[in-house]
Design a protein around this motif. Structure first.
Motif, short mmCIF file in Angstrom:
data_model
loop_
_atom_site.label_atom_id
_atom_site.label_comp_id
_atom_site.label_asym_id
_atom_site.label_seq_id
_atom_site.Cartn_x
_atom_site.Cartn_y
_atom_site.Cartn_z
N HIS A 115 43.94 24.82 -56.37
CA HIS A 115 43.23 23.60 -56.69
C HIS A 115 43.72 22.06 -56.49
O HIS A 115 43.09 21.37 -56.01
N SER A 119 40.80 19.98 -54.70
CA SER A 119 40.06 19.11 -55.68
C SER A 119 39.95 17.70 -55.08
O SER A 119 39.05 16.89 -54.92
N ARG A 131 32.89 20.34 -54.81
CA ARG A 131 33.93 20.37 -55.57
C ARG A 131 33.76 20.88 -56.99
O ARG A 131 34.39 21.91 -57.55
N GLY A 135 35.44 24.24 -57.98
CA GLY A 135 35.83 24.11 -59.27
C GLY A 135 35.62 25.31 -60.28
O GLY A 135 36.61 25.78 -61.05
N GLU A 139 38.34 27.54 -61.99
CA GLU A 139 38.41 27.44 -63.41
C GLU A 139 38.29 28.87 -64.03
O GLU A 139 39.16 29.09 -65.10
N ILE A 154 40.50 21.13 -64.16
CA ILE A 154 39.56 21.41 -63.48
C ILE A 154 38.24 20.74 -64.25
O ILE A 154 37.33 20.05 -63.81
N ASP A 158 37.06 18.01 -61.60
CA ASP A 158 35.95 18.78 -60.72
C ASP A 158 34.63 19.11 -61.65
O ASP A 158 33.70 18.87 -61.08
#
Length: 356
Positions: A115, A119, A131, A135, A139, A154, A158
């Protein structure tokens, strides 16, 4: 100081690439028309060379023209699709495939480790849909293993602020709010402050200035509880930026300049060019409002150069938009058009929040 625009799309090579390689509906239609024109031009040339009409103006003649056009179009599509099939997968697809394979094998801790690097990279490069796509995957893994800190990050960034950039405000608000709740549960003051800051920016984007002011105030209060000084300074710089934007929208130009100067000073102290670059376009806008056109132009020029160097597409767009305005006001319509054109070409690829 002379400044000029730089077109990134509509070069002769770019036009040919779009014409013969594009996959959109407009590209297909233009190719058909182009091949039809080519067939007709060739026939007219042959008619002139031989001194007589080779294809009669009749149903059969028109059918032959259509058939030739279809053959050229079909041949081009076969070549294009063959080339596409041999291309390696894009960077996003490669990451998605890797993350999916890790998830299928139950290695969610490894997924979560992706991540932090991905990100920031995808945001700076302007790959917003990528993204969000990546993400969501990470997540999910963070939720499965109970890593609330990563999950909160996130949701706030994100799946939160990225959706603000794209204009999906309701989805952004849901994600940011839940991210703040998770940040509170794991006592992460930095993430909680960032979430509140993003809610302020979201409200500002929607024109709800009273809510934006309240959220920025809550974010500043929470930022004061961050123990790590560099992290606190970074967060406060972001809040200064948001409040500068809000003050500009409310017509409080002098206050906006104070906020952006404070943000710039904090960012310069950090030495992170990818964050320092954010101040130039907004400062240029504020100086424009103060009718300091030459100072505004200088700010946009510096911002554009740094944005290109660090690869910040969003800041390139803002500074190009600013340069289009100030060069137009100085009477240089050619430069203004070039800057505006380049900004529009980039923006078609990368939506941005806080449009200039």
């Amino acid at each position: 100081m002379a400044v000029t625009g730089r077109s990134t799309v509509w070069t002769p090579i770019g036009i040919l690439r779009w014409l013969f390689s594009g996959s959109g509906v407009s590209s297909h239609l233009v190719r058909i028309v182009a091949f039809l024109g080519l067939v007709i031009s060739v026939l007219q040339t042959l008619d002139y060379a031989f001194g007589k009409r080779l294809v009669p103006h009749s149903g059969l003649g028109y059918a032959l023209i259509v058939l030739a056009t279809v053959c050229l179009y079909t041949g081009n599509e076969a070549i294009r699709l063959g080339v596409e099939s041999r291309r390696p997968p894009g960077l996003t697809d490669a990451f998605v495939q890797q993350i999916t394979e890790l998830q299928e094998s139950g290695r969610h801790e490894a997924v979560v480790r992706y991540h932090k690097q991905l990100s920031r990279l995808l945001w700076v490069e302007g790959r917003l849909e990528s993204r969000i796509r990546i993400g969501r995957l990470i997540e999910h893994s963070a939720a499965l293993i109970g890593n609330k800190r990563v999950q909160a990050g996130i949701l706030i960034d994100d799946l939160g602020w990225t959706n603000v950039a794209i204009g999906r405000f309701d989805e952004a608000r849901r994600n940011i709010s839940y991210g703040i709740d998770l940040a509170e549960e794991c006592d992460d003051h930095y993430l909680a402050a960032k979430g509140l800051r993003h809610l302020g920016g979201l409200a500002d984007e929607q024109g709800d200035y009273a809510t934006a002011k309240a959220e920025f105030g809550r974010a500043r209060d929470r930022a004061q509880t961050i123990q790590d000084e560099p992290a606190k300074s970074e967060m406060l710089a972001g809040i200064d930026y948001g409040e500068a934007q809000l003050a500009l929208h409310e017509g409080q130009v002098d206050q906006a300049l104070d906020y952006i100067n404070a943000s710039e000073a904090r960012r310069l102290a950090s030495g992170d060019d990818s964050r320092i670059v954010r101040t130039y376009a907004l400062k240029g806008q504020i100086l424009e409002k103060r009718n300091e056109i030459l100072r505004a132009r200088d700010s946009y020029v510096r911002g554009l150069e740094l944005a290109r160097r660090v690869g910040r597409i969003d800041e390139q767009i803002r500074n190009l938009q600013g340069l289009a305005r100030v060069t137009g006001r100085q009477g240089d319509r050619g430069a203004a058009h070039a800057f505006s054109k380049e900004a529009a070409d980039l923006k078609a690829q990368t939506p941005i929040p806080y449009d200039a």
